[in-house]
Write a protein that holds these residues in place. Structure first.
Motif, PDB file in Angstrom:
ATOM      1  N   SER A  12      14.815  61.769 -12.492  1.00 60.24           N
ATOM      2  CA  SER A  12      14.623  61.192 -11.153  1.00 60.24           C
ATOM      3  C   SER A  12      15.878  60.449 -10.711  1.00 60.24           C
ATOM      4  O   SER A  12      16.296  60.545  -9.547  1.00 60.24           O
ATOM      5  CB  SER A  12      13.449  60.213 -11.151  1.00 60.24           C
ATOM      6  OG  SER A  12      12.276  60.879 -11.491  1.00 60.24           O
ATOM      7  N   ASN A  13      16.467  59.659 -11.650  1.00 60.02           N
ATOM      8  CA  ASN A  13      17.701  58.926 -11.332  1.00 60.02           C
ATOM      9  C   ASN A  13      18.817  59.895 -10.957  1.00 60.02           C
ATOM     10  O   ASN A  13      19.595  59.646 -10.028  1.00 60.02           O
ATOM     11  CB  ASN A  13      18.152  58.069 -12.518  1.00 60.02           C
ATOM     12  CG  ASN A  13      17.418  56.733 -12.556  1.00 60.02           C
ATOM     13  OD1 ASN A  13      16.799  56.350 -11.569  1.00 60.02           O
ATOM     14  ND2 ASN A  13      17.488  56.043 -13.681  1.00 60.02           N
ATOM     15  N   ALA A  14      18.908  61.034 -11.716  1.00 53.05           N
ATOM     16  CA  ALA A  14      19.944  62.035 -11.438  1.00 53.05           C
ATOM     17  C   ALA A  14      19.729  62.611 -10.039  1.00 53.05           C
ATOM     18  O   ALA A  14      20.672  62.775  -9.253  1.00 53.05           O
ATOM     19  CB  ALA A  14      19.885  63.139 -12.503  1.00 53.05           C
ATOM     20  N   PHE A  58      18.234  45.688 -12.943  1.00 55.82           N
ATOM     21  CA  PHE A  58      19.516  46.082 -12.337  1.00 55.82           C
ATOM     22  C   PHE A  58      19.280  47.366 -11.534  1.00 55.82           C
ATOM     23  O   PHE A  58      18.876  48.394 -12.078  1.00 55.82           O
ATOM     24  CB  PHE A  58      20.606  46.315 -13.394  1.00 55.82           C
ATOM     25  CG  PHE A  58      21.872  46.839 -12.772  1.00 55.82           C
ATOM     26  CD1 PHE A  58      22.768  45.963 -12.152  1.00 55.82           C
ATOM     27  CD2 PHE A  58      22.142  48.209 -12.731  1.00 55.82           C
ATOM     28  CE1 PHE A  58      23.917  46.454 -11.539  1.00 55.82           C
ATOM     29  CE2 PHE A  58      23.287  48.693 -12.109  1.00 55.82           C
ATOM     30  CZ  PHE A  58      24.172  47.812 -11.516  1.00 55.82           C
ATOM     31  N   THR A  59      19.539  47.273 -10.259  1.00 56.95           N
ATOM     32  CA  THR A  59      19.384  48.467  -9.409  1.00 56.95           C
ATOM     33  C   THR A  59      20.400  48.437  -8.270  1.00 56.95           C
ATOM     34  O   THR A  59      20.803  47.359  -7.830  1.00 56.95           O
ATOM     35  CB  THR A  59      17.941  48.553  -8.838  1.00 56.95           C
ATOM     36  OG1 THR A  59      17.847  49.718  -8.010  1.00 56.95           O
ATOM     37  CG2 THR A  59      17.575  47.336  -8.008  1.00 56.95           C
ATOM     38  N   THR A  60      20.808  49.625  -7.861  1.00 58.12           N
ATOM     39  CA  THR A  60      21.707  49.701  -6.694  1.00 58.12           C
ATOM     40  C   THR A  60      20.962  50.328  -5.520  1.00 58.12           C
ATOM     41  O   THR A  60      21.551  50.599  -4.483  1.00 58.12           O
ATOM     42  CB  THR A  60      22.946  50.564  -7.023  1.00 58.12           C
ATOM     43  OG1 THR A  60      22.490  51.850  -7.439  1.00 58.12           O
ATOM     44  CG2 THR A  60      23.803  49.932  -8.091  1.00 58.12           C
ATOM     45  N   LYS A  61      19.653  50.553  -5.779  1.00 56.02           N
ATOM     46  CA  LYS A  61      18.884  51.224  -4.725  1.00 56.02           C
ATOM     47  C   LYS A  61      18.342  50.219  -3.727  1.00 56.02           C
ATOM     48  O   LYS A  61      18.272  49.011  -4.020  1.00 56.02           O
ATOM     49  CB  LYS A  61      17.743  52.016  -5.374  1.00 56.02           C
ATOM     50  CG  LYS A  61      18.290  53.142  -6.241  1.00 56.02           C
ATOM     51  CD  LYS A  61      17.213  53.825  -7.036  1.00 56.02           C
ATOM     52  CE  LYS A  61      17.856  54.795  -8.021  1.00 56.02           C
ATOM     53  NZ  LYS A  61      16.898  55.280  -8.994  1.00 56.02           N
ATOM     54  N   ASP A  62      17.930  50.764  -2.605  1.00 58.14           N
ATOM     55  CA  ASP A  62      17.416  49.876  -1.551  1.00 58.14           C
ATOM     56  C   ASP A  62      16.147  49.182  -2.019  1.00 58.14           C
ATOM     57  O   ASP A  62      15.390  49.748  -2.815  1.00 58.14           O
ATOM     58  CB  ASP A  62      17.072  50.699  -0.292  1.00 58.14           C
ATOM     59  CG  ASP A  62      18.343  51.301   0.303  1.00 58.14           C
ATOM     60  OD1 ASP A  62      19.420  50.704   0.046  1.00 58.14           O
ATOM     61  OD2 ASP A  62      18.247  52.348   0.975  1.00 58.14           O
ATOM     62  N   GLY A  94      14.083  51.090  -5.488  1.00 55.37           N
ATOM     63  CA  GLY A  94      14.352  50.936  -6.923  1.00 55.37           C
ATOM     64  C   GLY A  94      13.819  49.615  -7.474  1.00 55.37           C
ATOM     65  O   GLY A  94      13.829  48.602  -6.778  1.00 55.37           O
ATOM     66  N   THR A  95      13.342  49.669  -8.722  1.00 58.71           N
ATOM     67  CA  THR A  95      12.856  48.435  -9.379  1.00 58.71           C
ATOM     68  C   THR A  95      13.885  47.897 -10.369  1.00 58.71           C
ATOM     69  O   THR A  95      13.835  46.740 -10.769  1.00 58.71           O
ATOM     70  CB  THR A  95      11.563  48.715 -10.164  1.00 58.71           C
ATOM     71  OG1 THR A  95      11.862  49.725 -11.148  1.00 58.71           O
ATOM     72  CG2 THR A  95      10.448  49.189  -9.254  1.00 58.71           C
ATOM     73  N   GLY A  96      14.766  48.733 -10.834  1.00 57.64           N
ATOM     74  CA  GLY A  96      15.752  48.316 -11.842  1.00 57.64           C
ATOM     75  C   GLY A  96      15.133  48.213 -13.231  1.00 57.64           C
ATOM     76  O   GLY A  96      15.741  47.652 -14.147  1.00 57.64           O
ATOM     77  N   GLY A 103      13.495  51.091 -14.771  1.00 58.23           N
ATOM     78  CA  GLY A 103      13.414  52.409 -15.415  1.00 58.23           C
ATOM     79  C   GLY A 103      14.290  52.510 -16.651  1.00 58.23           C
ATOM     80  O   GLY A 103      13.807  52.849 -17.739  1.00 58.23           O
ATOM     81  N   LEU A 104      15.576  52.207 -16.515  1.00 58.08           N
ATOM     82  CA  LEU A 104      16.485  52.371 -17.659  1.00 58.08           C
ATOM     83  C   LEU A 104      16.233  51.330 -18.741  1.00 58.08           C
ATOM     84  O   LEU A 104      16.390  51.620 -19.927  1.00 58.08           O
ATOM     85  CB  LEU A 104      17.945  52.310 -17.182  1.00 58.08           C
ATOM     86  CG  LEU A 104      18.433  53.577 -16.466  1.00 58.08           C
ATOM     87  CD1 LEU A 104      19.897  53.420 -16.041  1.00 58.08           C
ATOM     88  CD2 LEU A 104      18.282  54.799 -17.352  1.00 58.08           C
ATOM     89  N   SER A 105      15.864  50.094 -18.334  1.00 54.81           N
ATOM     90  CA  SER A 105      15.631  49.086 -19.378  1.00 54.81           C
ATOM     91  C   SER A 105      14.394  49.442 -20.193  1.00 54.81           C
ATOM     92  O   SER A 105      14.374  49.292 -21.417  1.00 54.81           O
ATOM     93  CB  SER A 105      15.529  47.681 -18.766  1.00 54.81           C
ATOM     94  OG  SER A 105      14.223  47.358 -18.450  1.00 54.81           O
TER      95      SER A 105
HETATM   96  P1  ADP Z   1      16.055  52.093 -10.507  1.00 54.69           P
HETATM   97  O1  ADP Z   1      16.138  53.546 -10.609  1.00 54.69           O
HETATM   98  O2  ADP Z   1      14.745  51.579 -10.097  1.00 54.69           O
HETATM   99  O3  ADP Z   1      17.190  51.489  -9.720  1.00 54.69           O
HETATM  100  P2  ADP Z   1      16.893  52.237 -13.160  1.00 54.69           P
HETATM  101  O4  ADP Z   1      16.882  51.259 -14.278  1.00 54.69           O
HETATM  102  O5  ADP Z   1      16.260  53.518 -13.447  1.00 54.69           O
HETATM  103  O6  ADP Z   1      16.251  51.530 -11.948  1.00 54.69           O
HETATM  104  O7  ADP Z   1      18.362  52.498 -12.762  1.00 54.69           O
HETATM  105  C1  ADP Z   1      19.230  51.432 -12.566  1.00 54.69           C
HETATM  106  C2  ADP Z   1      20.449  51.839 -11.780  1.00 54.69           C
HETATM  107  O8  ADP Z   1      21.283  52.714 -12.532  1.00 54.69           O
HETATM  108  C3  ADP Z   1      20.211  52.605 -10.563  1.00 54.69           C
HETATM  109  O9  ADP Z   1      19.877  51.760  -9.477  1.00 54.69           O
HETATM  110  C4  ADP Z   1      21.503  53.344 -10.335  1.00 54.69           C
HETATM  111  O10 ADP Z   1      22.413  52.525  -9.645  1.00 54.69           O
HETATM  112  C5  ADP Z   1      22.008  53.563 -11.703  1.00 54.69           C
HETATM  113  N1  ADP Z   1      21.838  54.937 -12.158  1.00 54.69           N
HETATM  114  C6  ADP Z   1      20.837  55.387 -12.933  1.00 54.69           C
HETATM  115  N2  ADP Z   1      21.002  56.691 -13.185  1.00 54.69           N
HETATM  116  C7  ADP Z   1      22.123  57.078 -12.549  1.00 54.69           C
HETATM  117  C8  ADP Z   1      22.814  58.325 -12.425  1.00 54.69           C
HETATM  118  N3  ADP Z   1      22.388  59.484 -12.991  1.00 54.69           N
HETATM  119  N4  ADP Z   1      23.957  58.352 -11.670  1.00 54.69           N
HETATM  120  C9  ADP Z   1      24.401  57.218 -11.111  1.00 54.69           C
HETATM  121  N5  ADP Z   1      23.792  56.003 -11.168  1.00 54.69           N
HETATM  122  C10 ADP Z   1      22.659  55.960 -11.879  1.00 54.69           C
END
Ligand code: ADP
Length: 670
Positions: A550-552, A602-606, A610-612, A614-616
């Protein structure tokens, strides 16, 4: 008895013995010769008188005989004179009446004459062998006896005189000899009385004078030694007083009273050493007190922290447990001794059922004791708690065990995962609806066609059959899509088990493709053929994959590209383990964010998108599977790399331990 008196008496005794000996010898010699001479004179007188009266006897001329006898006894020496006939008849006699009255008894020697003080002697009057009568006479021994007595008197007088002289000289000599002794005695008395400065008078060069000199030397030495002793005693008393002061200081220091000053630290002697040692002791006590306060603060601080902390010494005995540990484990600690060990703690925990049931207690305890240092590990604690524990060896201390109750955190995480999954499903809903529409459309068309044919009466069985088969296929397809959604939508159960990565990858890819398809993003999956079994919760792991995809997708969308590509490459059983790499063409992660990506929130999404989290959460999931996840920028986009340790599947006949015993697994019921 004084020495002088002894001397006098000794000399007098010697003198007395010598004199007595001399007098005895003298008297014996004098008495002996006088007695012998007297006896011989008595015998000679008897012989002379026998010759003188022999004629008168033979002729029996008694008148001549009487006259001769009268003449003879007129001398003072003859006490009596008697002439007897051979028959014993007295022919004539004369002399002292008393002497004549005593019967004649011949004296054999002078000693036998002593009883009557006269020598009695008889002699035959013989002519040519014929005895005409006998002469008996008594010769007085008084003169001789008087002579002997006189000599004895003189001897005694001389002896007394001699002894007197000896006594006088002895007295003088004794006085002279004992004077030195007297001085010695007086000196000894003075020393005994404590006057060590006394010196006695020395006179002469004899042994006593030498003794006196030695005595004076001894007195001088004693006086000197006493002065030295006195000085030492004074010094010791002074030191004792200072030591008492320092002991008081030590007592105060030990009693934790604040000591301002320790005296005598400048002294260059034992007291100075002791004073300096006292200062060192004071500083050490201060340091100890500070350390104790620090320790107390640390203990208080440890007691404040929510995390449980227990410290075990090198020998395994407990050194410290904080309030959180005590409170959580009170049921175990109540029955354990104060000096329990980590081993006894684990044993008691197993006995009380505080830890998950295990087959082999001993090997489980061994595994806990020797577990990898510093690696977080979740342990399930009855009845429903999950502890994240870390065990570390600290050099010089022992084992530090910390445990954090992550039950609520895990619950929240699972709720988040669930929410995240539902959100993903929501996002997929459009694609899925589109996907479902296709089989539904086909089914609708087929059924409409069938109805039309039946209405026209042209419903051949073969036609109907082919349509029904098609409808069945499409129903199956729809059912598969719904099944996938159901699988992804189901809740995690908190139970780890072996699963094959290939299945997860395929299922995730199938589901994702349905959605990505509508966004002109293709998903390519390349993986090796061999089984890739890992240990964990399949549902959660698939959520990780889906989140990465989904992030990709989001990154590709955000890059503004009209189409994109997500490629998943899985290589199993490598040196590192099973490796999955997910690459995209979304432009990658800005360099400054690379090391922040896995931080929660941590998120760069609006906002709202994004919740920030997912990755953690993904990071935690992979860590719980004893794996690792990392990110790099590669070519046109980002590359996420997951490495997982290989596990044996039950199908492969692996002898797996109970899941609850596995390290690093989220071993709980969600
Ligand atoms: P969210 O998706 O809710 O923002 P995540 O923890 O999943 O939270 O992701 C954190 C941040 O990592 C994203 O907001 C994005 O900026 C960055 N990121 C994650 N996956 C990618 C990717 N494949 N390419 C570029 N940036 C990514």
């Amino acid at each position: 008895m004084s020495f002088r008196l002894k001397t006098i008496l000794g000399i007098a005794l010697i003198e007395l013995t010598v004199m007595a000996l001399l007098i005895g010898i003298n008297q014996f010699a004098l008495g002996g010769s006088a007695a012998t001479q007297l006896y011989q004179r008595a015998e000679a007188t008897a012989r002379v008188f026998a010759n003188a009266v022999s004629d008168a006897v033979i002729s029996t001329d008694l008148a001549t005989l009487d006259a001769t006898i009268a003449t003879a006894v007129s001398s003072e020496e003859l006490t009596y004179l008697r002439v007897k006939s051979p028959s014993g008849a007295v022919l004539s006699q004369g002399g002292e009446e008393a002497a004549l009255a005593v019967p004649f008894q011949r004296d054999a020697d002078f000693d036998s004459a002593r009883s009557d003080h006269q020598i009695d002697i008889d002699l035959p009057i013989a002519v040519n062998g014929t005895t005409y009568g006998y002469i008996e006479l008594g010769l007085s021994a008084l003169a001789v006896e008087e002579e002997i007595a006189q000599a004895l008197r003189w001897n005694v007088i001389v002896a007394i005189l001699g002894m007197s002289l000896v006594a006088v000289f002895g007295y003088g000599l004794g006085t002279m000899l004992t004077r030195q002794l007297h001085w010695l005695r007086e000196g000894a008395r003075a020393i005994a009385g404590g006057n060590l400065g006394c010196q006695i008078h020395v006179r002469g060069r004899d042994e006593l004078a030498d003794t006196a000199r030695c005595f004076n030397n001894m007195a001088r030495t004693l006086a000197h030694d006493r002065r030295v002793l006195q000085n030492q005693q004074d010094e010791l008393l002074e030191k004792k007083a200072r030591v008492e002061v320092l002991v008081g200081c030590l007592r105060d220091i030990a009693g934790k009273r604040e000591i301002i000053e320790v005296p005598d630290t400048e002294r260059q002697d034992e007291i100075g050493d002791m004073a300096r040692a006292t200062v060192v002791f004071r500083e050490a006590m201060r340091a100890i007190e500070l350390a104790r306060l620090e320790q107390q603060r640390l203990i208080t601080a440890f007691d404040q922290v929510e995390e449980q902390v227990a410290i075990f010494g090198i020998d395994g005995t407990v050194l410290f447990v904080n309030a959180a540990f005590r409170s959580f484990n009170h049921a175990l600690l109540d029955v354990l001794p104060d000096d329990f060990t980590l081993r006894s703690f684990l044993e008691e925990g197993l006995d009380q059922g505080a830890f998950p049931a295990v087959k082999d207690h001993e090997s489980w305890i061994e595994e806990q004791l020797t577990r990898e240092q510093g690696t977080p590990r979740e342990i399930r604690r009855a009845p429903d708690r999950i502890l994240l524990t870390v065990q570390s060896q600290v050099e010089g201390i022992g084992t530090v065990l910390s445990a954090k109750d992550v039950t609520d955190l895990r619950h929240s995480e699972h709720q988040l995962i669930q929410a995240s999954k539902l959100a993903t499903l929501g996002e997929m809903a459009t694609g899925i609806a589109h996907e479902l529409n296709q089989p539904l459309g086909v089914i609708r068309m087929a059924s409409t066609n069938c109805v039309k044919r039946i209405d026209k009466g042209k419903a051949e069985l073969d036609y109907l059959r082919s349509k029904l088969v098609r409808m069945g296929e499409q129903t199956e397809r729809a059912s598969q899509i719904i099944n996938h959604m159901r699988v992804f939508g189901r809740k995690a159960e908190g139970v780890s088990e072996p699963f094959d990565l290939r299945t997860s990858l395929e299922e995730m890819a199938t589901l994702a493709r349905t959605q990505l398809h509508t966004q002109d993003i293709s998903l390519r999956l390349a993986m090796s053929d061999e089984p890739a079994v890992v240990l964990g919760e399949k549902v959660i792991f698939e959520q990780v994959l889906l989140n990465l995809v989904s992030n990709a997708r989001d990154a590709i969308e955000a890059s503004g590209a009209s189409e994109g590509m997500i490629s998943i490459a899985a290589e199993f059983a490598t040196e590192d383990g099973h490796v999955i790499e997910i690459r995209d063409t979304g432009g990658g992660v800005p360099e400054e964010f690379l090391d922040k990506l896995f931080e929660p929130f941590f998120t760069t999404k609006d906002p709202g998108k994004g919740t920030g989290l997912g990755l953690s959460i993904s990071f935690g999931t992979i860590r719980d599977m004893s794996g690792a996840i990392s990110v790099t920028n590669e070519g046109p986009g980002a590359c996420f790399r997951i490495v997982l340790p290989a596990a044996h599947s039950e199908a492969e006949g692996g002898d797996e331990a109970p899941l609850s015993e596995r390290p690093g697994l989220p071993n709980f019921a969600a």
